[in-house]
Design a protein around this motif. Structure first.
Motif, PDB file in Angstrom:
ATOM      1  N   ASP A  84      36.854 -95.354  25.254  1.00 18.96           N
ATOM      2  CA  ASP A  84      38.299 -95.165  25.442  1.00 18.96           C
ATOM      3  C   ASP A  84      38.633 -93.857  26.138  1.00 18.96           C
ATOM      4  OD1 ASP A  84      38.971 -97.594  24.125  1.00 18.96           O
ATOM      5  OD2 ASP A  84      38.630 -96.603  22.195  1.00 18.96           O
ATOM      6  N   ILE A  85      37.621 -93.129  26.553  1.00 20.58           N
ATOM      7  CA  ILE A  85      37.844 -91.834  27.207  1.00 20.58           C
ATOM      8  C   ILE A  85      37.775 -92.024  28.714  1.00 20.58           C
ATOM      9  CG2 ILE A  85      36.958 -89.492  27.520  1.00 20.58           C
ATOM     10  CD1 ILE A  85      35.851 -89.647  24.672  1.00 20.58           C
ATOM     11  N   GLN A  86      38.813 -91.640  29.404  1.00 20.32           N
ATOM     12  CA  GLN A  86      38.847 -91.754  30.853  1.00 20.32           C
ATOM     13  C   GLN A  86      37.901 -90.726  31.480  1.00 20.32           C
ATOM     14  OE1 GLN A  86      40.750 -94.064  32.776  1.00 20.32           O
ATOM     15  NE2 GLN A  86      40.833 -94.991  30.739  1.00 20.32           N
ATOM     16  N   VAL A  87      37.018 -91.199  32.329  1.00 17.20           N
ATOM     17  CA  VAL A  87      36.045 -90.334  32.989  1.00 17.20           C
ATOM     18  C   VAL A  87      36.041 -90.686  34.469  1.00 17.20           C
ATOM     19  CG1 VAL A  87      33.629 -89.666  33.187  1.00 17.20           C
ATOM     20  CG2 VAL A  87      34.608 -90.151  30.932  1.00 17.20           C
ATOM     21  N   GLU A  88      36.217 -89.714  35.301  1.00 20.50           N
ATOM     22  CA  GLU A  88      36.176 -89.951  36.739  1.00 20.50           C
ATOM     23  C   GLU A  88      34.906 -89.323  37.313  1.00 20.50           C
ATOM     24  OE1 GLU A  88      38.125 -91.868  38.378  1.00 20.50           O
ATOM     25  OE2 GLU A  88      39.506 -92.238  36.714  1.00 20.50           O
ATOM     26  N   GLY A  89      34.114 -90.118  37.975  1.00 21.72           N
ATOM     27  CA  GLY A  89      32.958 -89.601  38.699  1.00 21.72           C
ATOM     28  C   GLY A  89      31.822 -89.122  37.827  1.00 21.72           C
ATOM     29  N   GLY A  90      31.717 -89.635  36.610  1.00 19.07           N
ATOM     30  CA  GLY A  90      30.656 -89.182  35.717  1.00 19.07           C
ATOM     31  C   GLY A  90      29.440 -90.078  35.669  1.00 19.07           C
ATOM     32  N   GLY A  91      29.391 -91.055  36.580  1.00 16.02           N
ATOM     33  CA  GLY A  91      28.318 -92.036  36.511  1.00 16.02           C
ATOM     34  C   GLY A  91      26.928 -91.476  36.695  1.00 16.02           C
ATOM     35  N   LEU A  92      26.784 -90.512  37.592  1.00 13.95           N
ATOM     36  CA  LEU A  92      25.452 -89.955  37.826  1.00 13.95           C
ATOM     37  C   LEU A  92      24.974 -89.159  36.621  1.00 13.95           C
ATOM     38  CD1 LEU A  92      25.653 -88.928  41.587  1.00 13.95           C
ATOM     39  CD2 LEU A  92      25.003 -91.114  40.552  1.00 13.95           C
ATOM     40  N   ASP A  93      25.905 -88.503  35.912  1.00 15.03           N
ATOM     41  CA  ASP A  93      25.514 -87.844  34.669  1.00 15.03           C
ATOM     42  C   ASP A  93      25.059 -88.861  33.623  1.00 15.03           C
ATOM     43  OD1 ASP A  93      25.910 -85.304  35.565  1.00 15.03           O
ATOM     44  OD2 ASP A  93      27.925 -85.087  34.721  1.00 15.03           O
ATOM     45  N   LEU A  94      25.643 -90.061  33.644  1.00 18.34           N
ATOM     46  CA  LEU A  94      25.209 -91.133  32.750  1.00 18.34           C
ATOM     47  C   LEU A  94      23.737 -91.461  33.000  1.00 18.34           C
ATOM     48  CD1 LEU A  94      25.978 -93.406  30.692  1.00 18.34           C
ATOM     49  CD2 LEU A  94      26.441 -94.840  32.694  1.00 18.34           C
ATOM     50  N   LEU A  95      23.349 -91.526  34.266  1.00 19.69           N
ATOM     51  CA  LEU A  95      21.946 -91.790  34.594  1.00 19.69           C
ATOM     52  C   LEU A  95      21.051 -90.671  34.079  1.00 19.69           C
ATOM     53  CD1 LEU A  95      22.317 -93.049  38.282  1.00 19.69           C
ATOM     54  CD2 LEU A  95      22.119 -94.430  36.202  1.00 19.69           C
ATOM     55  N   ARG A  96      21.471 -89.452  34.299  1.00 19.07           N
ATOM     56  CA  ARG A  96      20.646 -88.309  33.884  1.00 19.07           C
ATOM     57  C   ARG A  96      20.493 -88.259  32.361  1.00 19.07           C
ATOM     58  NH1 ARG A  96      24.482 -85.577  38.003  1.00 19.07           N
ATOM     59  NH2 ARG A  96      23.307 -85.839  39.949  1.00 19.07           N
ATOM     60  N   SER A  97      21.542 -88.595  31.655  1.00 23.34           N
ATOM     61  CA  SER A  97      21.490 -88.517  30.193  1.00 23.34           C
ATOM     62  C   SER A  97      20.699 -89.656  29.578  1.00 23.34           C
ATOM     63  CB  SER A  97      22.916 -88.529  29.616  1.00 23.34           C
ATOM     64  OG  SER A  97      23.532 -89.785  29.843  1.00 23.34           O
ATOM     65  N   HIS A  98      20.603 -90.784  30.288  1.00 24.28           N
ATOM     66  CA  HIS A  98      19.942 -91.962  29.714  1.00 24.28           C
ATOM     67  C   HIS A  98      18.489 -92.112  30.150  1.00 24.28           C
ATOM     68  CE1 HIS A  98      23.839 -93.019  28.238  1.00 24.28           C
ATOM     69  NE2 HIS A  98      23.445 -94.197  27.804  1.00 24.28           N
ATOM     70  N   ALA A  99      18.003 -91.262  31.021  1.00 24.78           N
ATOM     71  CA  ALA A  99      16.616 -91.383  31.496  1.00 24.78           C
ATOM     72  C   ALA A  99      15.677 -90.590  30.601  1.00 24.78           C
ATOM     73  CB  ALA A  99      16.516 -90.900  32.947  1.00 24.78           C
ATOM     74  N   GLY A 100      15.756 -90.815  29.308  1.00 26.34           N
ATOM     75  CA  GLY A 100      14.991 -90.017  28.361  1.00 26.34           C
ATOM     76  C   GLY A 100      14.137 -90.847  27.440  1.00 26.34           C
ATOM     77  N   GLY A 101      13.154 -91.552  27.952  1.00 22.01           N
ATOM     78  CA  GLY A 101      12.269 -92.348  27.122  1.00 22.01           C
ATOM     79  C   GLY A 101      11.166 -91.511  26.503  1.00 22.01           C
TER      80      GLY A 101
END
Length: 439
Positions: free
Chosen positions: A57-74
């Protein structure tokens, strides 16, 4: 092999994964249509204009690449390159099915990566059956050039693509790695289950077991598909020969019924997996002129059929160990106990220890994943399918099942041949394993 989002099979995933086939792209029309619609969307769209999970529910503009960086942690060991290549093929095919909204310019780059042998450094742990976010985020960072590809030919430029922020969640919202593992397991299990019929035929011959239980009239009285297929194959191998006993042990008399049930479980698993290989399991799904928020990413159907399949492997292997035990008996083979070269020798007795050890591993791997769940992301994601673990365990089932069948094959071959002095059997088992998996 042309990928078009519609006809990918488990066998084809295996061919691409192991480098015996390269891919071409069919029509990009569905991918282009979804991407065009995505550019026109207004209002909140999960993962595009909002955060993910509990941040929906939080509006985020242009944060998609940070999503990739935060989720690439296996974590854990790197998965084999073949499994990573299979994942790339599955994700490419899904994107061609449309519905993701990803920039279609990415798709030819993915095809080039597959064909050139580039694979991302994917770790074993990081998914629970609600999307292979870690594996695909790692792949996305490789495409962006922020992370190095794990494998690739020397002198060939690494494949890169400037993913936009809006492409981030649409690219990683998939269970492509899980599906690739499941497809590889099913393809190889089909080969082993086919080979098991050949092995059983050797044991039938070595013990003088009757072919009467697989007669056509008997099988027509109980027409389960897998049973019919198994019986027909065994009939062809054995011919119409009478047995020497009124009734043989269950390992022979009930072979078609037990093995056939396993064949049916595999067929059902292949059907479910191939459905998802060619589905748009995207959230949100870009279709028509809207973004449809949904749960198509959930892996419950895949987890359930893989639980069933792994459980079905156990009785098939148990019958193999039962036939192995029969092969140790002089009353069935006309040979000394344990098929020894001399009376009092141990012969192939150790095969029973090896086979039972492998069978115990199969029983352990058959533990269902669907009895568990997980609640994460501050309660926003309150169920998990764990198909990732089911597929991982299905792949691990290959070795112990192969060993069980190899032990039976060694014993049956010994019973049909000349007496052999006691000697180590490791090489015999390995030769039998290679014979089981030979093309």
């Amino acid at each position: 092999m042309e990928l078009d989002g519609a006809g990918l099979t488990c066998a084809q995933v295996h061919a691409v994964a192991y480098g015996t086939a390269q891919v071409t792209i069919g029509s990009l029309d569905r991918a282009r249509a979804a991407w065009g619609t995505a550019q026109e969307l207004t209002g909140p769209v999960y993962g595009r204009s909002t955060g993910v999970g509990a941040n929906k529910d939080i509006q985020v503009e242009g944060g998609g690449l940070d999503l990739l960086r935060s989720h690439a942690g296996g974590a854990g060991a790197l998965v084999p390159a073949e499994q990573a290549r299979g994942m790339l093929a599955v994700r490419l095919n899904q994107l061609l099915a449309g519905g993701s909204g990803v920039d279609p310019g990415l798709l030819p780059v993915l095809a080039e990566a597959i064909n050139a042998g580039f694979t991302p450094p994917i770790r074993t742990y990081g998914a629970i059956g609600t999307g292979d976010l870690t594996a695909l985020a790692t792949t996305a960072l490789c495409l962006l050039g922020e992370m190095g590809w794990r494998t690739g030919p020397d002198g060939v430029p690494a494949p890169h693509y400037p993913l936009a922020s809006g492409d981030a969640l649409p690219f990683i919202s998939s269970g492509a790695a899980t599906l690739a593992d499941a497809a590889l397991a099913c393809h190889r299990l089909r080969g082993l289950l086919d080979a098991a019929v050949d092995v059983a035929a050797l044991s039938f011959g070595a013990t003088g077991a009757s072919a009467e239980p697989v007669a056509a009239l008997v099988q027509e009285a109980r027409p389960h598909p897998g049973q019919a297929i198994t019986a027909a194959r065994l009939r062809e191998l054995l011919g119409d020969r009478p047995g020497t006993r009124i009734q043989d042990p269950y390992g022979f008399r009930a072979f078609a019924q037990v093995h056939g049930a396993t064949v049916d479980a595999l067929a059902r698993a292949e059907q479910v997996i191939e459905t998802d290989l060619n589905s748009a399991t995207e959230n949100p799904l870009i279709a028509g002129s809207l973004a449809w928020h949904n749960g198509n990413f959930h892996s419950a159907p895949v987890a359930l059929v893989l639980d069933t399949l792994r459980a079905a492997l156990v009785p098939a292997a148990q019958l193999s160990t039962a036939r192995l035990a029969t092969l140790m008996e002089p009353g069935y083979t006309g040979r000394p106990p344990f098929l020894a070269g001399r009376t009092g020798g141990s012969g192939v007795l150790i095969l029973e220890y090896v086979a039972q050890d492998a069978l115990a591993e199969l029983r352990h791997l058959a533990t269902p994943v669907t009895t568990g769940t997980a609640v994460i992301s501050r309660g926003a994601e309150d169920h998990a399918g764990f198909a990732t673990q089911a597929a991982r365990h299905a792949l691990r089932c290959l070795e112990p099942l192969e060993i069980v069948l190899a032990c039976e094959r060694v014993a049956a071959t010994r019973a049909l041949g000349e007496p052999v002095p006691d000697r180590p059997l490791t090489a015999d088992i390995e030769d039998a394993r290679r014979a089981l998996t030979a093309p």
